[in-house]
Design a protein around this motif. Structure first.
Motif, short mmCIF file in Angstrom:
data_model
loop_
_atom_site.label_atom_id
_atom_site.label_comp_id
_atom_site.label_asym_id
_atom_site.label_seq_id
_atom_site.Cartn_x
_atom_site.Cartn_y
_atom_site.Cartn_z
N CYS A 1 0.84 -1.20 0.00
CA CYS A 1 0.00 0.00 0.00
C CYS A 1 0.87 1.25 0.00
CB CYS A 1 -0.91 0.01 1.22
SG CYS A 1 -2.25 -1.19 1.18
N ALA B 1 -5.45 3.70 0.11
CA ALA B 1 -4.86 2.40 -0.23
C ALA B 1 -5.12 1.38 0.87
CB ALA B 1 -3.37 2.55 -0.48
N PHE B 2 -4.93 1.79 2.13
CA PHE B 2 -5.16 0.89 3.24
C PHE B 2 -6.64 0.50 3.33
CE2 PHE B 2 -0.92 1.49 4.56
CZ PHE B 2 -0.65 0.62 5.60
#
Length: 200
Positions: free
Chosen positions: A169, A193-194
């Protein structure tokens, strides 16, 4: 070594670190402007006012100008992860542990952007960055494992999967931040992203 000798050695090392940082900053600017493969060590030496021989006293290779301090940043991430609350989920703790990188980017965005653009500019440099992230994962995995021991049948494997996923990520968000030339918030990109991985 007596105390006076220790002080002199410390000052020499401090001076060397300052020179190394200045050479790296000027070299990155040149590599960003001309391209990594198009720029030689001799070009960097001329631009920074040192000899090629002196350059190699500070950096083993041209690649180390770009990625040489990544392990030091990994140690900051490790320290941040150790400080996270015990009741925080491993995934949330991993995201929070990347805040030192976000603060570094916010503190000197132009220089960090230049370095990131160069680091992403060739396959070899991207591979070296991933190699360093693998070294980070080796440091982070045991810390994550401590949080999983009571809840996972195979905590070491699960911790490794989480650490590697977090660093994936990081890599993707960093690339997106550089591609947008810093127009998007680095922290927001990491959150996105996470979140994308966390909802799977």
């Amino acid at each position: 070594m007596n105390s006076e000798g220790t002080v002199r050695a410390d000052l020499r090392e401090l001076g060397k670190s300052a020179i190394r940082a200045e050479v790296a900053q000027r070299a990155i600017a040149l590599l960003d402007e001309r391209g990594f493969d198009q720029t030689t060590v001799e070009d960097i030496a001329i631009a920074t006012g040192i000899s090629p021989r002196s350059f190699f006293r500070y950096f083993p290779t041209k690649e180390d100008v770009v990625i040489g301090d990544l392990m030091a940043m990994g140690l900051l991430v490790e320290a941040a992860l150790r400080e996270r609350p015990a009741d925080e989920s491993p995934w949330a703790a991993l995201r929070a542990s990347l805040e030192p990188l976000v603060r570094t980017a916010a503190g000197d965005p132009a220089n960090v952007l230049r370095t990131t653009r160069v680091a992403m500019s060739t396959a070899g440099l991207r591979a070296r960055s991933i190699e360093r992230h693998t070294a980070w994962a080796a440091v982070l995995t045991p810390i994550v494992e401590e949080r999983l021991t009571a809840t996972s049948a195979h905590p070491s494997m699960a911790a490794g999967a989480l650490a590697q996923s977090a660093l994936a990520c990081l890599f993707v968000a960093t690339a997106a931040w550089a591609e947008a030339d810093g127009a998007d918030s680095y922290g927001d990109l990491l959150d996105e992203a996470f979140a994308a991985v966390g909802t799977l």
